[in-house]
Design a protein around this motif. Structure first.
Motif, mmCIF file in Angstrom:
data_model
loop_
_atom_site.group_PDB
_atom_site.id
_atom_site.type_symbol
_atom_site.label_atom_id
_atom_site.label_comp_id
_atom_site.label_asym_id
_atom_site.label_seq_id
_atom_site.Cartn_x
_atom_site.Cartn_y
_atom_site.Cartn_z
ATOM 1 N N LYS A 1 0.854 -1.427 -0.102
ATOM 2 C CA LYS A 1 0.046 -0.220 0.020
ATOM 3 C C LYS A 1 0.907 1.278 -0.052
ATOM 4 O O LYS A 1 0.519 2.126 -0.719
ATOM 5 N N VAL B 1 2.332 1.503 -3.643
ATOM 6 C CA VAL B 1 1.542 1.610 -4.885
ATOM 7 C C VAL B 1 1.008 3.004 -4.922
ATOM 8 O O VAL B 1 0.775 3.483 -6.069
ATOM 9 N N VAL B 2 0.958 3.850 -3.836
ATOM 10 C CA VAL B 2 0.420 5.160 -3.938
ATOM 11 C C VAL B 2 1.590 5.960 -4.548
ATOM 12 O O VAL B 2 1.156 7.020 -5.098
ATOM 13 N N LEU C 1 0.082 4.756 -13.870
ATOM 14 C CA LEU C 1 -1.271 4.547 -13.590
ATOM 15 C C LEU C 1 -1.708 3.032 -13.860
ATOM 16 O O LEU C 1 -2.675 2.556 -13.131
ATOM 17 N N TYR D 1 -1.794 0.610 -11.039
ATOM 18 C CA TYR D 1 -2.737 0.448 -10.224
ATOM 19 C C TYR D 1 -3.916 -0.707 -10.689
ATOM 20 O O TYR D 1 -4.330 -1.490 -9.917
ATOM 21 N N LEU E 1 -6.045 4.035 -3.279
ATOM 22 C CA LEU E 1 -5.830 4.373 -4.544
ATOM 23 C C LEU E 1 -7.292 5.093 -4.998
ATOM 24 O O LEU E 1 -6.900 5.706 -6.259
ATOM 25 N N ARG F 1 -6.403 8.536 -7.118
ATOM 26 C CA ARG F 1 -5.793 8.410 -8.393
ATOM 27 C C ARG F 1 -6.400 7.582 -9.601
ATOM 28 O O ARG F 1 -5.936 7.791 -10.429
ATOM 29 N N VAL F 2 -7.173 6.486 -9.176
ATOM 30 C CA VAL F 2 -7.547 5.816 -10.164
ATOM 31 C C VAL F 2 -8.883 6.239 -10.869
ATOM 32 O O VAL F 2 -9.501 7.233 -10.369
#
Length: 1601
Positions: A1324, A1327-1328, A1333, A1336, A1358, A1361-1362
């Motif tokens: 976690k 991945v941020v 992208l 993700y 997420l 940003r997703v």
């Protein structure tokens, strides 16, 4: 680089240069007397320069300051310090120099603080410093502070002290606070300090990347943290954020600033910092402390401490307490006896500190104006202490219009500003102001007003409006109307002239109006305008007519385009027109119109107009065409006009017909002189035509005809014409006066007409003999076989002294033909042309031709005549005497068929007869050049071998031998023996070149050239034995030396050395040494070198001697030699011995010169490793360490190898080779041990940490993570990443990716190696931070397959940003939407269509109608029709109710009501009808309830839809269906509303009438432009009166702009 400008300062050694990049020029340049050790920009215009001894300032913008100005000398405490900073305070009265130095194992900071006013310095221990200013409570001016930080062995301190105390300011108490450093930062120290002017916060940065924030006033530590793991070496302030920018060693740029939204709450978390938070919020205007200020203010007010309360309000952050309510509170407070009121004290505090807002300004200004204290108001406005508003200007205007104007300007009240400008007469400021602020007033009304009161200013203002850069601000026609309404023709004209300067097409109407206005009122002005050609787009036809009417005929012609009108003006007003203008005007007309006008002018009055017509014809002759003009003049039979016209063009034209016409006209005018001139000078007439015309004209004067015939060679025709007309006198005149050179042609013509010879002879006698071309005369007479006729004439010429060749040529021809002793004449006379006479004699007598050609050296003709007549003896003698190489080449050419007989005569007769060496030399050279060796040998033998004057000639003997060498080698030896006067060395060289070596040897022997002779034996004959015998016979040193060289070259080394010794010649020692060394003849070489050392002391000789002793292993003799005096290059000898494996000898060599590097290498080969290491240490050379290290590793002497290795691995370029060496040999642990020991070295570098990590991945993977955690900051991470990938160390790989900011790769690696490296929390965090992208979505798929239970937790981080729509589609595709329901509910506030649809589908599936109702009501981004259609078919009524709500929400009223009626949800149906606002929907539902007999719903409809149901509809339905009781409440309310509306309308009508009456009275009484002399009250008078210009005056009201 300058802070804000494109100015750059450059330093090259001691030369300083300043360049302005925008101007592309050099500002200043100076050469310093000392090196500049530190420099920086200290202000916008100055650079600070620090040398080893002094500090300078250089103002780059001051042209008078050519060189830096010395400010002060450096203090002793800075000696030996590295200067890291130089700071100057804002007024440049205080300076501080900061330096650091290493002392006792720590970095010591030294500073020199200097006061410019006092001229003294103070030495301070410190690492970083800065100057600042602080506005303390109650201080009238800022307090100047100096802050610095120091770290000593006892601890670290931050000091803040005051400098230059200002009287009246409170004294600043010195602050000294501790600076905290972590325990691991033992060597850390401050490196930079910046002060935020806005926050008054000190930013203190340390070397290890820690930042400390301190309050400037109290010294309180606000915050501390580490911002960089790398060393920070420079910082500066960042104005945009009121923070700082720093750069670390990796080149990263860091920005540090205070979060304005968090700083105050952060401080308030600690109660001890409450006052600090309040002060900071007040100082910087920050939010967060408002509640504290409000509480404090209210508490003081309740305690009647109004003055302190006023201070709190005045200092409140962002002025949030400075409100009208606060002002009212202070106004309500009674004034203390003998003191100012609280409200005035409050305003005084604000005036001292800041600017009053609009409420405060209004409240303060009213009492000030009431007291008539205008000076205070003016002072505050100038100091910007008041917030200027339009309301404030309105208050001030009755008292001072100028001050009000100033207020309006500051308040941007554009309408009031313009009105004030007009009221004060400042008309010139109106337009610049309006343009500046973008305001657009009614300029027409404004101009009308200005014109009435000040016409001149009005004209200027109108010009400004029309000439505005962005385009005219007023319609030009409106301006003109304004001027004309006041009969201001002159001003209107001046305005239009300025406004129409651009001469644009769209201005045509205005241009016409301007001209029309002046043509009617001031024709001369119009004429001036037209003459200046100012305009191009007016109505030319209209203006032309006006000009003609005004008597401006010239201008009328310029504008007329109608040919009829032009003819009319020209014919009717010719006398009034300027002739030059008429001529110029015709240039504008077409050719046909011009000719027509000219014809008309001649027809009307040829006598008066002929002159001007001639001028026009002359001017435009090329355009109109001469032939047309000639035809025009001939049409009116005016030869006078034709003569004068053609007289101007005849000299320029190339048209023969025009010239002929001119000749005809001149002849008719009797201008014979002009006829003669044209015939003589003109080149373009047809001579045949002119000749015939002159003959036919029967002129009394024949000179023109004579000139034409003479120029164009019509002599025969002329003579015939004159002879037939018995004009013998004209013939004599022609040949005597006109052209005597034509006498031959005249004589020929007379002969052709059988004229008597006496006449011809008489004519010849009358002609000047010198002017007669004899050649032509002879040719003319000779063609007619009458040559003898010229003998008397020629003899007379000869007697007269005429020596022309032509005379002699003619006499020679006559003598030859008459056989009058021609041979004597030809030999004795030099004046005739030999070529002509020779040619004349060729057929008559070849010998006479030879004499003539010989006389004139006509070579080719002579050769030709002698060849044709076999006169070779004459030719040979001529060639020898002529000495012409080109002629010789010609006759000796192979193409000459007569060459052989000619050569025989040259050899037999011509050369033997000659006694001149040059004759012979030229002949010989010619034979050589033409490659005739056999013939040349014959010639030379004839000259040399036989008795002759040239027998002993050196050149001829050389030539004979050389020719024999090339043509007949068998004769060479005989010639060498017989001849004695030749050049021996040259002949010998030529013999050698041609392979005649024995002949060459004989020549050298004959000339005693022994050295050259032995060279022939050695190099050409190649006989060493014959050479040895010859050397032994002559016994000369040079011969022995040459023999020795040949023997050495032939590898007869011992013989060669013996020969050199017999010669005593050491000169070739280099070659002897080289060849002997190659052949291994060291014993012989020693003898030779001993001989050489007797006479030479050269390093190569001594070096070779030493090497030879080493090679024959005479080591004791070698030591004796080295100890004795010598000039040998011992190091090169040692190198040679080392390369040849003579290590003992090399050891002796290197020991004698103490060359430890090479000695160490030698000792390695002698296996003396311990000694080799000691020598390597003394040598301290990388190359030596490598060699010793390699040998020790090879012998497994690892202890010694480690000593060498530690000295090698500190060099990054050597590290790889060391690692490969250990790995090739399999010594892995030894490699790791070596690298680990090297990490503690002072010179340990990144490569060592990296290579150790790579080695651990290969051989001890369990230790890799520990190594990475300890030293990741000093490892080459990309290289280490590749090693971990190869070793499959996945946790370590992810660790490296994270620390290298490769979050994308870290996340991918964790997913790909989940079994070994995945951990949820770490994933976690990683991945941020990824940049791609797409990762993700891969992560979501990964969790869906591997960890579905943690999917919601992952989506939580997420979400920001997703692409939520993509996520939903992804899970829809895999049919896992329920799994992400919490995520969907979390992102539904985004109102995404895909999300809403997914949630709605899920809720329908779950039959959760309540949540579905909330979803469709709160989020409308979905397909309503599709969802409603699905829901209206649902089995549950609640979902059908939701469908009805959806239809209602999207205005599908009928569908919603129909669905509600279907489920008997009448309440919903009634609400839908009421919301729809449509009467037809309400009417349908109302009648539906009546139809089904639901009276309660009917009554409810009347209540709910009261505004949508017409009264007549209710009355009708109630009456028809008996529902009056249910409708009665509705009817009662309707009647009540009608009564109320009637009463309200009556009241409003009365109030409106009263307002209109009051407003009309105010408008009638109030001047439009305010008080003063500019008030305009009168309306335009004189209604119905006539106006001279036809334009009525306009009303003078002044409208708002």
């Amino acid at each position: 680089m300058h802070w804000t400008k494109n100015i750059i300062a450059l330093k090259a050694q001691r030369t300083l240069q300043i360049f302005d990049l925008d101007a592309k020029g050099k500002l200043k340049s100076h050469a310093m007397d000392a090196d500049v050790v530190f420099w920086k920009w200290i202000s916008e215009k100055a650079i600070g320069l620090i040398t080893d001894t002094s500090v300078y300032h250089w103002d780059i913008l001051d042209p008078s300051q050519n060189a830096p100005v010395k400010m002060f000398d450096r203090h002793m405490n800075l000696q030996g310090s590295q200067i890291i900073n130089y700071r100057v305070n804002s007024d440049e009265k205080w300076m501080v120099v900061v330096g650091i130095s290493s002392q006792q194992g720590r970095v010591v900071g030294s500073m020199q603080l200097y006061s410019k006013d006092r001229g003294i310095s103070q030495a301070i221990e410190g690492h970083a410093a800065a100057f600042a200013e602080l506005r303390m409570e109650g201080a009238p001016s800022p307090t100047k502070l100096f802050t610095f930080s120091v770290r000593t062995p006892q601890g670290a301190k931050l000091h803040v002290v005051e400098v230059d105390h200002v009287a009246g300011n409170p004294t600043f108490q010195k602050k000294a606070v501790d600076v905290y450093f972590p325990a691991e930062a033992v060597n850390d120290f401050p490196v930079a300090m910046q002060v935020s002017q806005r926050f008054s916060i000190i930013y203190l940065v340390t070397k290890y990347g820690f930042i400390h924030l301190y309050d400037l006033e109290t010294g309180t530590c606000i915050f501390m943290n580490r911002i960089s793991s790398e060393t920070i070496f420079t910082t500066t302030t960042h104005d945009a954020t009121s923070g700082i920018i720093a750069v670390n060693r990796k080149g990263q740029v860091l920005s540090v600033s205070v979060d304005e939204n968090q700083i105050i709450p952060y401080l308030l978390q600690n109660p001890a910092n409450s006052q600090l938070a309040i002060n900071l919020a007040s100082r910087a205007g920050l939010a967060g402390a408002d509640d504290l200020y409000t509480q404090q203010f209210n508490q003081l007010m309740s305690q009647n401490n109004y003055v302190e309360a006023a201070k709190v309000a005045a200092n409140s952050p962002r002025g949030f307490l400075r409100t009208p309510q606060t002002i009212e509170k202070f106004k309500a407070v009674p004034a203390p006896p003998g003191q100012l009121s609280v409200i005035l004290q409050y305003f005084g505090m604000l005036l001292d500190k800041t600017t009053l807002n609009k409420h405060e300004t209004i409240e303060l200004v009213r009492p000030v104006l009431a007291q008539n204290r205008m000076y205070l108001l003016e002072k505050w406005v100038k100091e910007n202490k008041l917030e200027c508003t339009e309301e404030l200007g309105d208050i001030v205007r009755p008292h001072d219009i100028n001050l009000a104007l100033s207020v309006y300007l500051r308040a941007n009240a554009s309408q009031k500003v313009v009105a004030s400008f007009a009221e004060t007469g400042q008309f010139d400021k109106i337009l610049p102001y309006a343009q500046k602020v973008g305001y657009n007033p009614d300029y027409t009304a404004l101009l009308t007003h200005i014109v009435r009161i000040n016409p001149e200013k009005g004209a200027e203002f109108a010009t400004q409006l029309a000439g505005h850069e962005g385009g005219a601000l007023i319609d030009i026609d409106r301006v003109v109307d304004v001027f004309l309404s006041q009969s201001m023709i002159q001003q209107a004209t001046a305005f239009l002239l300025t406004a129409l300067e651009g001469n644009k097409p769209e201005q045509g109407a205005q241009q016409t109006r301007l001209l029309e206005m002046n043509l009617l009122n001031a024709p001369q002005v119009a004429a001036a305008i037209l003459s200046n050609n100012m305009f191009s787009y007016y109505d030319k036809a209209k203006v032309a007519q006006l000009c003609e009417n005004a008597g401006l005929f010239q201008q009328a012609l310029e504008h007329y385009e109608d040919p009829a009108a032009i003819k009319r003006v020209l014919c009717n007003n010719a006398a009034a027109l300027n002739a030059d203008f008429v001529v110029q005007y015709f240039g504008r007309m077409s050719v046909e119109d011009s000719l027509e006008c000219l014809r008309e002018m001649l027809r009307v009055n040829i006598r008066a107009n002929l002159q001007i017509v001639i001028q026009i014809a002359t001017k435009y002759s090329d355009l109109l065409g001469p032939h047309r003009l000639i035809e025009l003049f001939e049409q009116f039979k005016t030869f006078e006009g034709l003569y004068y016209y053609l007289g101007t063009v005849v000299n320029l034209t190339e048209d023969g017909d025009v010239v002929f016409k001119y000749l005809q006209a001149a002849t008719r005018m009797g201008q014979m002189t002009e006829v003669e001139r044209i015939c003589r000078d003109n080149n373009h007439y047809n001579p045949e035509k002119v000749k015939n015309f002159l003959k036919e004209a029967q002129l009394t004067e024949q000179l023109p005809l004579i000139v034409v015939c003479d120029r164009f060679n019509f002599i025969h025709d002329l003579v015939l014409y004159l002879y037939r007309n018995q004009q013998f006198k004209s013939i004599e005149v022609y040949v005597q006066r006109v052209n005597p050179s034509r006498t031959p042609a005249v004589v020929g013509g007379l002969l052709d007409v059988d004229c008597e010879e006496s006449i011809i002879k008489g004519l010849l006698k009358s002609v000047p003999a010198a002017a007669v071309p004899v050649d032509e005369l002879v040719a003319e007479v000779e063609k007619r076989n009458r040559l003898k006729m010229l003998l008397p004439f020629l003899e007379d010429m000869l007697n007269a002294g005429n020596e022309q060749p032509a005379v002699y040529n003619a006499l020679a021809k006559i003598y030859i033909d008459s056989n009058n002793n021609p041979e004597k004449f030809l030999k004795e006379n030099d004046k005739y042309d030999s070529a002509i006479v020779g040619k004349y004699c060729e057929k008559r007598d070849p010998y006479l031709a030879f004499i003539a050609y010989q006389k004139g050296q006509n070579d080719l003709e002579l050769v030709k005549i002698t060849n044709e007549n076999s006169m070779f003896k004459h030719q040979a003698r001529y060639l020898v005497a002529r000495r012409d190489p080109e002629l010789w080449n010609f006759v000796l050419s192979p193409n000459n068929l007569h060459r052989r007989p000619l050569v025989d005569q040259v050899v037999a007769t011509a050369v033997p007869e000659s006694t001149d060496p040059e004759d012979v030399s030229t002949a010989v050279q010619s034979f050589l050049q033409n490659d005739l060796p056999t013939e040349l040998i014959e010639l030379l033998e004839k000259i040399i071998l036989e008795a002759s004057p040239f027998s002993e000639n050196n050149n001829l003997q050389n030539l004979l031998i050389l020719t024999a060498v090339r043509a007949d080698k068998a004769r060479v030896m005989d010639y060498i023996n017989r001849l004695t006067n030749y050049d021996g060395p040259d002949i010998a060289n030529i013999c050698i070149e041609n392979g005649l070596f024995e002949e060459a040897l004989e020549v050298y022997k004959k000339s005693d050239a022994h050295a050259e002779a032995i060279n022939v034996l050695i190099e050409h004959i190649v006989s060493i034995d014959r050479a040895y015998a010859y050397a032994d016979r002559v016994d000369l040193p040079e011969v022995w030396s040459r023999l020795g060289k040949a023997q050495i070259d032939g590898l007869r080394i011992s013989d060669g050395i013996e020969s050199y010794i017999r010669a005593g010649d050491p000169s070739n020692y280099a070659e002897v040494i080289e060849m002997s060394s190659r052949a291994g003849k060291f014993e012989d070489l020693i003898k030779y070198l001993q001989m050489c050392r007797k006479t030479l002391r050269e390093p190569p000789i001594d070096s070779s001697m030493a090497l030879c002793l080493a090679r024959v292993e005479k080591l004791h003799e070698l030591e004796d030699f080295l100890n004795a005096a010598n000039v040998a290059n011992i190091e090169e000898c040692g190198d040679a011995a080392y390369e040849e494996g003579l290590h003992q000898a090399a050891k002796i060599f290197y020991t004698s010169i103490s060359n430890w590097a090479k000695l160490a290498t030698t000792l390695v080969f002698l296996e003396e490793y311990q000694n080799a290491v000691e020598c390597a240490r003394k040598a301290n050379s990388t190359k030596v360490w490598k060699q010793v290290h390699e040998a020790c590793v090879h012998k497994k002497e690892f202890r010694l190898a480690q000593i060498c290795g530690l000295n090698l691995i500190v060099h990054a370029e050597e590290l790889q080779e060391i690692v490969k060496q250990y790995e090739r040999n399999g010594y892995f642990d030894e490699l790791i041990h070596l690298l680990e020991n090297g990490l503690g070295l002072e010179r340990a570098h990144m490569g060592m940490f990296t290579e150790l990590g790579i080695a651990l991945t290969k051989y001890h993977p369990e230790r890799v993570m520990e190594h990475l955690k300890l030293f990741w900051g000093r490892i080459n991470i990309p290289k280490m990443i590749r090693a971990c990938e190869q070793a499959h160390l996945w946790p370590e790989l992810i660790f490296l990716y994270c620390h290298y900011d490769e979050w994308d790769n870290a996340a991918l690696a964790m997913m790909e190696r989940a079994a070994d490296a995945w951990e949820h929390q770490s994933f976690k965090d990683i991945v941020v931070k990824v940049a791609n992208l797409e990762i993700y979505y891969r992560a979501l798929n990964f969790y869906l397959q591997e960890q579905p239970s943690l999917m919601t937790d992952l989506l939580t981080v997420l979400t920001p940003r997703v692409d939520v729509a993509r996520v939903v589609r992804m899970f829809e595709k895999s049919d896992n939407i329920p799994l992400i329901k919490p995520f969907l509910l979390n992102v539904q506030p985004q109102n995404n269509k895909v999300v809403n649809s997914a949630i709605n589908d899920l809720l329908i599936e779950e039959e959760d109608y309540k949540t579905l109702r909330d979803s469709v009501e709160n989020y409308d981004n979905y397909d309503p029709v599709e969802l409603a259609q699905r829901l209206e078919k649902h089995d549950l009524v609640f979902f059908r109710q939701v469908a009805a709500n959806i239809y209602r929400k999207h205005k599908r009223w009928s569908q919603s009501i129909s669905l509600s009626k279907q489920d008997k949800l009448f309440k919903d149906a009634i609400e839908t009808a009421a919301v729809s606002g449509r009467e037809e929907v309400v009417d349908d539902l109302l009648r539906y309830f009546v139809d089904i007999g639901n009276r309660e719903c009917y009554a409810a409809m009347l209540y709910a839809c009261y505004d949508l149901i017409p009264v007549h509809t209710v009355m009708e339905i109630s009456w028809r269906y008996g529902l009056t009781d249910y409708a009665m409440p509705f009817m009662i309310n309707v009647m009540r509303e009608q009564s109320t509306k009637i009463i309200t309308l009556e009241k409003d009508n009365e109030e409106r009438k009263a307002r209109e009456a009051s407003q009309q009275k105010i408008e009638d009484d109030t001047p439009i432009l305010g008080k003063g002399t500019l008030m305009i009250t009168a309306a335009p008078g004189g209604v119905g009166q006539p106006y001279g210009n036809g334009i009525a005056p306009q009303a003078t009201g002044f409208m708002g702009f």
